[in-house]
Design an enzyme around this catalytic site. Structure first.
Site, PDB file in Angstrom:
ATOM      1  N   HIS A  62       0.843  -1.199   0.000  1.00  0.00           N
ATOM      2  CA  HIS A  62       0.000   0.000   0.000  1.00  0.00           C
ATOM      3  C   HIS A  62       0.878   1.250   0.000  1.00  0.00           C
ATOM      4  CE1 HIS A  62      -4.103  -1.680   1.500  1.00  0.00           C
ATOM      5  NE2 HIS A  62      -3.589  -2.368   0.505  1.00  0.00           N
ATOM      6  N   TYR A 105      -9.486   5.618   7.050  1.00  0.00           N
ATOM      7  CA  TYR A 105      -9.664   5.999   8.462  1.00  0.00           C
ATOM      8  C   TYR A 105     -10.711   7.097   8.497  1.00  0.00           C
ATOM      9  CZ  TYR A 105      -5.392   3.580   9.911  1.00  0.00           C
ATOM     10  OH  TYR A 105      -4.445   2.624  10.192  1.00  0.00           O
ATOM     11  N   PRO A 141      -4.572   0.479  18.522  1.00  0.00           N
ATOM     12  CA  PRO A 141      -4.240  -0.022  17.179  1.00  0.00           C
ATOM     13  C   PRO A 141      -4.365   0.999  16.049  1.00  0.00           C
ATOM     14  CG  PRO A 141      -6.325  -0.943  17.940  1.00  0.00           C
ATOM     15  CD  PRO A 141      -5.757  -0.167  19.079  1.00  0.00           C
ATOM     16  N   LYS A 199       0.774   0.001  14.980  1.00  0.00           N
ATOM     17  CA  LYS A 199       2.163  -0.075  15.450  1.00  0.00           C
ATOM     18  C   LYS A 199       2.484  -1.295  16.329  1.00  0.00           C
ATOM     19  CE  LYS A 199       3.888   3.467  13.513  1.00  0.00           C
ATOM     20  NZ  LYS A 199       3.632   2.883  12.201  1.00  0.00           N
ATOM     21  N   TYR A 256       3.578   6.743  10.041  1.00  0.00           N
ATOM     22  CA  TYR A 256       2.757   5.585   9.691  1.00  0.00           C
ATOM     23  C   TYR A 256       3.613   4.507   9.022  1.00  0.00           C
ATOM     24  CZ  TYR A 256      -1.448   2.985   8.557  1.00  0.00           C
ATOM     25  OH  TYR A 256      -2.412   2.009   8.500  1.00  0.00           O
TER      26      TYR A 256
HETATM   27  C1  LIG Z   1      -7.631  -7.957  20.072  1.00  0.00           C
HETATM   28  C2  LIG Z   1      -6.356  -7.321  19.546  1.00  0.00           C
HETATM   29  C3  LIG Z   1      -6.357  -6.668  18.293  1.00  0.00           C
HETATM   30  C4  LIG Z   1      -5.201  -6.077  17.798  1.00  0.00           C
HETATM   31  N1  LIG Z   1      -5.230  -5.426  16.599  1.00  0.00           N
HETATM   32  C5  LIG Z   1      -4.110  -4.834  16.150  1.00  0.00           C
HETATM   33  C6  LIG Z   1      -4.085  -4.125  14.925  1.00  0.00           C
HETATM   34  O1  LIG Z   1      -5.092  -4.029  14.238  1.00  0.00           O
HETATM   35  N2  LIG Z   1      -2.922  -3.547  14.531  1.00  0.00           N
HETATM   36  C7  LIG Z   1      -1.758  -3.642  15.287  1.00  0.00           C
HETATM   37  O2  LIG Z   1      -0.710  -3.143  14.896  1.00  0.00           O
HETATM   38  N3  LIG Z   1      -1.750  -4.303  16.431  1.00  0.00           N
HETATM   39  C8  LIG Z   1      -2.887  -4.901  16.864  1.00  0.00           C
HETATM   40  N4  LIG Z   1      -2.861  -5.563  18.030  1.00  0.00           N
HETATM   41  C9  LIG Z   1      -1.592  -5.640  18.700  1.00  0.00           C
HETATM   42  C10 LIG Z   1      -0.705  -6.741  18.126  1.00  0.00           C
HETATM   43  O3  LIG Z   1      -1.485  -7.860  17.789  1.00  0.00           O
HETATM   44  C11 LIG Z   1       0.327  -7.056  19.180  1.00  0.00           C
HETATM   45  O4  LIG Z   1       1.101  -5.898  19.370  1.00  0.00           O
HETATM   46  C12 LIG Z   1       1.224  -8.244  18.846  1.00  0.00           C
HETATM   47  O5  LIG Z   1       0.484  -9.437  18.907  1.00  0.00           O
HETATM   48  C13 LIG Z   1       2.388  -8.305  19.837  1.00  0.00           C
HETATM   49  O6  LIG Z   1       3.057  -9.510  19.699  1.00  0.00           O
HETATM   50  P1  LIG Z   1       3.720 -10.192  20.960  1.00  0.00           P
HETATM   51  O7  LIG Z   1       4.374 -11.441  20.436  1.00  0.00           O
HETATM   52  O8  LIG Z   1       4.526  -9.219  21.704  1.00  0.00           O
HETATM   53  O9  LIG Z   1       2.510 -10.576  21.943  1.00  0.00           O
HETATM   54  P2  LIG Z   1       1.339 -11.631  21.745  1.00  0.00           P
HETATM   55  O10 LIG Z   1       0.890 -11.676  20.343  1.00  0.00           O
HETATM   56  O11 LIG Z   1       0.339 -11.318  22.807  1.00  0.00           O
HETATM   57  O12 LIG Z   1       2.007 -13.021  22.073  1.00  0.00           O
HETATM   58  C14 LIG Z   1       2.354 -13.410  23.382  1.00  0.00           C
HETATM   59  C15 LIG Z   1       2.353 -14.921  23.476  1.00  0.00           C
HETATM   60  O13 LIG Z   1       2.759 -15.287  24.794  1.00  0.00           O
HETATM   61  C16 LIG Z   1       1.900 -16.316  25.260  1.00  0.00           C
HETATM   62  N5  LIG Z   1       1.895 -16.269  26.735  1.00  0.00           N
HETATM   63  C17 LIG Z   1       1.237 -15.407  27.552  1.00  0.00           C
HETATM   64  N6  LIG Z   1       1.478 -15.702  28.834  1.00  0.00           N
HETATM   65  C18 LIG Z   1       2.313 -16.765  28.830  1.00  0.00           C
HETATM   66  C19 LIG Z   1       2.903 -17.540  29.857  1.00  0.00           C
HETATM   67  N7  LIG Z   1       2.683 -17.257  31.139  1.00  0.00           N
HETATM   68  N8  LIG Z   1       3.703 -18.549  29.503  1.00  0.00           N
HETATM   69  C20 LIG Z   1       3.933 -18.841  28.196  1.00  0.00           C
HETATM   70  N9  LIG Z   1       3.381 -18.168  27.178  1.00  0.00           N
HETATM   71  C21 LIG Z   1       2.592 -17.132  27.493  1.00  0.00           C
HETATM   72  C22 LIG Z   1       0.551 -15.981  24.651  1.00  0.00           C
HETATM   73  O14 LIG Z   1      -0.306 -17.109  24.607  1.00  0.00           O
HETATM   74  C23 LIG Z   1       0.968 -15.501  23.273  1.00  0.00           C
HETATM   75  O15 LIG Z   1       1.022 -16.550  22.327  1.00  0.00           O
HETATM   76  C24 LIG Z   1      -4.009  -6.152  18.543  1.00  0.00           C
HETATM   77  C25 LIG Z   1      -3.987  -6.810  19.777  1.00  0.00           C
HETATM   78  C26 LIG Z   1      -5.151  -7.388  20.291  1.00  0.00           C
HETATM   79  C27 LIG Z   1      -5.117  -8.076  21.646  1.00  0.00           C
END
Ligand SMILES: Cc1cc2nc3c(=O)[nH]c(=O)nc-3n(C[C@H](O)[C@H](O)[C@H](O)COP(=O)(O)OP(=O)(O)OC[C@H]3O[C@@H](n4cnc5c(N)ncnc54)[C@H](O)[C@@H]3O)c2cc1C
Length: 391
Positions: free
Chosen positions: A73, A201, A293, A297, A385
């Site tokens: 995009h 948006y 969101p 980011k 962005y």
């Molecule tokens: C509902 C929702 C919608 C979103 N929409 C957007 C969006 O549109 N755009 C955007 O940029 N970002 C969005 N985000 C944010 C984005 O998805 C996150 O920033 C991203 O997933 C971060 O990745 P991460 O690996 O740090 O955390 P996570 O994806 O949360 O992964 C963490 C992992 O750790 C595991 N875990 C947790 N506790 C434990 C434990 N005690 N022991 C072992 N494993 C554990 C979890 O099961 C998970 O698999 C959204 C987030 C949510 C919750």
């Protein structure tokens, strides 16, 4: 009892990408995840990747499908006052973003990990980091009723906002900054072609709306909703009606609707925990920070963190230098705070805030009008962005 160099807690995008980057650098790591692989893949979340994130996925050797199927995009559209205005990223910054779902990024990383025979423990219970303030940290977990311990040199806390790693740090060693927004996003995923080739948006007096997508046949739409709304109370028909009301006429008339294949309400929050390192425990991704969101980011920040962390661990083992490890928290936090600022600003500009009333709405429209007619203001939005460089 087993041993590895880096024990990674969490198999979300941060944990899996860190594992892949470390494998490329020849650094052993084991990932421990509390959920099943299917559960992790079932979470519908982010979809917009910055070029920095794509470059890290290339470095990890998992970008082939992304390049084949991802949608490049070159801009976004801002809708207000019944009209749409395009912000041209390519013209303003020379950069673009790639639309490719977080689920697909996760799937590619999982497949590559499995194909390389790298160890991931799924469905691990009672995952606990130990002794990270000393020189011999470890991570314990229970699997099929038996307790296991992984001895390691470092622990990477990639376990998301509700994870155990940040909570294991003594409260006095953490400084937390937080803002919870007084509304949420009701999101619908549907097997329908997107209403427009680029994201829209929309700032509307009824509240914010976003037209996003995952592919040319799958759309992701959102409307701002009260925090206490129940997702069951929103029928598909109610959702489409509300979305149409918040779009410009052309979009409202041409949008293709269909049954939702996923529908959920997400709260919006800005959150940062400082520092991101405690002895031999390093926090990355949502474990350390959350953004609303609006600026797309969250996933990109998580990727940036593990990019820096993988480089720091590689320098430790390959170059015998701890400079990267020592600088990790400060370097990441600088980038995190800039993305926090952008996400907070964009959220404040686009949403209806209960407390600001008609005056607040007029101020937003005046700022949007300035933004889309000023090259300087449009460039500031575009630069943030598409993502700031990983310094
Ligand atoms: C509902 C929702 C919608 C979103 N929409 C957007 C969006 O549109 N755009 C955007 O940029 N970002 C969005 N985000 C944010 C984005 O998805 C996150 O920033 C991203 O997933 C971060 O990745 P991460 O690996 O740090 O955390 P996570 O994806 O949360 O992964 C963490 C992992 O750790 C595991 N875990 C947790 N506790 C434990 C434990 N005690 N022991 C072992 N494993 C554990 C979890 O099961 C998970 O698999 C959204 C987030 C949510 C919750």
């Amino acid at each position: 009892m087993s041993r590895t160099r880096v024990a990674i807690v969490g198999a979300g995008p941060a944990g899996l990408l860190l594992g892949a980057l470390l494998a490329k650098a020849g650094v052993d790591a084991v990932i421990v995840e509390q959920r099943s692989a299917e559960y992790v893949l079932g979470r519908i979340r982010a979809g917009v990747l910055e070029q920095v994130t794509v470059a890290l996925l290339e470095q990890a050797g998992v970008a082939a499908r992304l390049h084949a199927e991802g949608l490049v995009h070159h801009g976004v559209e801002l809708s207000f006052g019944g009209a749409r205005h395009r912000i041209d990223f390519e013209k303003l910054t020379g950069k673009h973003v790639t639309v490719y779902g977080q689920t697909e990024v996760t799937r590619d990383l999982m497949h590559a990990r499995e194909a390389a025979g790298l160890e991931t423990v799924y469905e691990a219970e009672q995952v606990t980091p130990h002794d990270f303030d000393g020189t011999q940290p470890s991570v314990s977990y229970v699997k099929d009723g038996a307790t296991h311990t992984i001895e390691c040199d470092f622990i990477a806390g990639c376990d998301g906002f509700h994870g155990v790693c940040r909570q294991s740090v003594p409260a006095a060693a953490l400084q937390v900054f937080e803002r919870v927004y007084p509304f949420g996003w009701l999101g619908v995923l549907s097997e329908t072609p997107p209403v427009s080739p680029e994201l829209i948006y929309s700032n509307h007096e009824r509240g914010f709306a976003l037209c996003s997508m995952r592919s040319t046949t799958r759309s992701r739409y959102y409307v701002q909703c009260p925090l206490d709304d129940k997702v069951e109370a929103w029928s598909d028909a109610m959702f489409w009606d509300e979305l149409r009301r918040r779009l410009d006429r052309a979009a409202a008339e041409t949008i293709v609707t269909g049954p939702s294949i996923e529908k959920s309400i997400a709260p919006l929050r800005s959150f940062v925990a400082e520092p991101m390192r405690f002895g031999r425990l390093f926090l990355a991704g949502d474990a350390a920070h959350i953004v609303p969101p609006t600026g797309a980011k969250g996933l990109n920040l998580a990727a940036g963190d593990v990019g820096l962390l993988a480089q720091a661990f590689a320098e430790h083992y390959c170059d015998r230098s701890d400079a990267g490890i020592d600088a990790y928290s400060a370097r990441s936090l600088r980038r995190v705070w800039r993305a926090e600022r952008f996400s907070w600003w964009f959220t404040s500009l686009m949403h209806k805030f209960p407390e600001t009333g008609a005056f607040g709405q007029k101020m937003q429209v005046a700022e949007l009008d300035y933004l889309v007619h000023s090259v300087a203001a449009s460039t500031a939005l575009a630069e943030n962005y598409v993502g700031l460089p990983l310094q």
